[in-house]
Scaffold this motif. Structure first.
Motif, mmCIF file in Angstrom:
data_model
loop_
_atom_site.group_PDB
_atom_site.id
_atom_site.type_symbol
_atom_site.label_atom_id
_atom_site.label_comp_id
_atom_site.label_asym_id
_atom_site.label_seq_id
_atom_site.Cartn_x
_atom_site.Cartn_y
_atom_site.Cartn_z
ATOM 1 N N LYS A 7 0.846 -1.192 0.000
ATOM 2 C CA LYS A 7 0.000 0.000 0.000
ATOM 3 C C LYS A 7 0.878 1.237 0.000
ATOM 4 O O LYS A 7 1.823 1.331 0.785
ATOM 5 C CB LYS A 7 -0.935 -0.005 1.209
ATOM 6 C CG LYS A 7 -1.792 1.249 1.329
ATOM 7 C CD LYS A 7 -1.231 2.237 2.326
ATOM 8 C CE LYS A 7 -1.948 3.574 2.320
ATOM 9 N NZ LYS A 7 -1.412 4.488 3.352
ATOM 10 N N GLY A 151 -7.640 7.980 6.059
ATOM 11 C CA GLY A 151 -6.577 7.003 6.280
ATOM 12 C C GLY A 151 -6.994 5.582 5.898
ATOM 13 O O GLY A 151 -6.279 4.616 6.161
ATOM 14 N N ASP A 154 -5.093 2.215 4.260
ATOM 15 C CA ASP A 154 -4.372 1.206 5.054
ATOM 16 C C ASP A 154 -5.275 -0.012 5.246
ATOM 17 O O ASP A 154 -4.837 -1.163 5.130
ATOM 18 C CB ASP A 154 -4.028 1.747 6.454
ATOM 19 C CG ASP A 154 -3.077 2.934 6.406
ATOM 20 O OD1 ASP A 154 -2.303 3.020 5.446
ATOM 21 O OD2 ASP A 154 -3.123 3.751 7.343
ATOM 22 N N LYS A 209 -1.341 8.438 13.455
ATOM 23 C CA LYS A 209 -2.063 8.153 12.218
ATOM 24 C C LYS A 209 -1.239 7.363 11.200
ATOM 25 O O LYS A 209 -1.636 7.210 10.054
ATOM 26 C CB LYS A 209 -2.586 9.447 11.601
ATOM 27 C CG LYS A 209 -1.497 10.331 11.056
ATOM 28 C CD LYS A 209 -2.113 11.393 10.165
ATOM 29 C CE LYS A 209 -1.011 12.218 9.542
ATOM 30 N NZ LYS A 209 -1.452 13.055 8.463
HETATM 31 MG MG MG Z 1 -2.377 7.264 6.113
#
Ligand code: MG
Ligand code: ADP
Ligand code: ASP
Length: 408
Positions: A7, A151, A154, A209
């Motif tokens: 990723k 986010g 992920d 994060k």
């Molecule tokens: Mg991120």
């Protein structure tokens, strides 16, 4: 030969040059004989730009339409990365979340993945192609585009790794691993070679994060081998999230310090100190779908008490509104609230077997004149709420006090 899910975050695909670099890295893994599935984020800044654009039209954008919009960021990068791969002779094919059929619930802007159809991906891998999948998005039963929360790429990465039973999920980002704290705040922060899954879960939920919390939950549930690495360096082992505690006795008691500035604190003053009062206050808050984090009820005096809790800053105004009827109902004296707070947490499995962590933490903050407004603890973490303006100072002094700046 292994099956690897990689990723790449926003900064790592932030320009055509960087996308070409990602393509080269993917090509290298492919040429070593591995099957590779790549998940990409939108180019850095793009998701923020799209959200701001939506807000120009609707101050509180319709959630369904917002998802239609922000999911385009990732649609751009999957195409660009596939082109970059094709350009250097690597067969590749891109898929949006819906095209893979990453099925989610219909909670727009914070959807949860329910299932993943591996069919297309397996067929492509078998045909020797690299599969490039848009992070952060899925589709609900009715065909609506959904997104997984900020986010969320992920989580797409780890979920795909779980579904495909991949040998490793590699999260490439703009730092070379998980650090003792955010290296942007404390330059002395050190990269951890390993961190336990439990600690990572706490760090992520408390504000680090570097990994979205849901991705860590997925990794735990499906035992995905998860590694965080730099997309800018060719060497380096990054940080491996482990399922076993490090038996090394020299290991620090505290592994890391997390912080977040995403919360707001609300105190209901002078409510009757009687059974059911917590429910009367928090019941309506929960019914309004507002998550409550920390809760403190003070010792009562003269039959009255103060009741404090924290919510996400985005829910601050909504919470105050929901509380209005409650205040009248409970005959509370009033409300004191503020959204200029921060939560700072120390995390470490070593806390289980070591006393004195809390006192070191409180003394260190006291020495800097930082007032603690709330405290909460679990087996492996201690969190305090403080005035937002002291966040960086608190993180720095705690990092030093727990010896995290010293080589392990
Ligand atoms: Mg991120
Ligand atoms: P990406 O765009 O690759 O998903 P993010 O910005 O979401 O990257 O996450 C990486 C950032 O997380 C780093 O640049 C760093 O500032 C921040 N961060 C916060 N806490 C930590 C930590 N403990 N270790 C490493 N990075 C951290
Ligand atoms: N592009 C999305 C975001 O900025 C998802 C991600 O980057 O993981 O939040």
């Amino acid at each position: 030969m292994a099956l690897i899910v990689q990723k790449y975050g926003g900064t790592s695909v932030g320009s055509p040059e960087r996308i070409k670099n990602v393509a080269k890295r993917v090509a290298r893994w492919k040429s070593q004989g591995h099957d590779v599935v790549v998940v990409v984020s939108a180019m850095s800044g793009e998701t923020n730009r799209l959200i701001a654009l939506a807000k120009d039209i609707q101050s509180q954008p319709d959630a369904r339409e917002l998802d239609v919009m922000v999911s385009t960021g990732e649609q751009v990068t999957i195409a660009l990365l596939s082109m970059a791969l094709l350009e250097i002779g690597v067969p590749a094919r891109s898929y949006t979340g819906g095209q893979v059929r990453i099925l989610t619930d219909n909670a727009h802007t914070k959807a949860r993945i329910l299932s993943i159809d591996e069919h297309n991906m397996r067929a492509d891998l078998k045909a020797g192609r690299v599969v490039v999948v848009a992070g952060f998005q899925g589709i609900d039963e009715a065909g609506n585009i959904t997104t997984l929360g900020r986010g969320g790429s992920d989580t797409t990465g780890v979920a795909l790794a779980a579904a495909l039973n991949a040998d490793e999920c590699q999260i490439y980002t703009d730092v070379d691993g998980v650090y003792t704290t955010d290296p942007r705040i404390v330059p002395e922060a050190r990269r951890l070679k390993t961190i336990t899954f439990e600690e990572m879960l706490e760090m992520a939920s408390l504000g680090s994060k570097v990994l979205q919390i849901r991705s860590v939950e997925f990794a735990g549930k499906y035992k995905v081998r998860l590694r965080v690495l730099s997309s800018f360096e060719d060497e380096g082992e990054g940080t491996l999230i482990t399922f076993e505690e490090d038996k090394d006795m020299e290991k620090a008691v505290i592994s890391g310090i997390a912080f977040n500035r995403d919360e707001a604190k609300i105190t209901v003053l002078g409510v009757p100190d009687r059974p059911g009062i917590a429910y009367q206050i928090l019941g309506p808050v929960g019914e309004a779908n507002i998550d409550v984090d920390m809760i403190v009820q003070n010792v009562g005096h003269d039959g009255l008490t103060d009741f404090s809790f924290t919510v996400h800053r985005n829910d601050y105004q909504k919470t105050l509104k929901v509380l209005q009827p409650v205040l009248e109902h409970t005959k509370a004296r009033g409300v004191q609230s503020g959204d200029k707070i921060a939560k700072v947490s120390v995390v470490g499995v070593g806390m289980r077997s070591h006393a004195g962590i809390a006192s070191t933490m409180f003394r260190t903050l006291a020495e800097e004149g930082i007032n603690i407004e709330m405290i909460s603890t679990s087996e492996i973490k201690i969190s305090v709420v403080i005035d937002e303006k002291y966040t960086e100072l608190a993180v720095r002094v705690l990092h030093k006090a727990f010896g995290l700046d010293q080589p392990a």
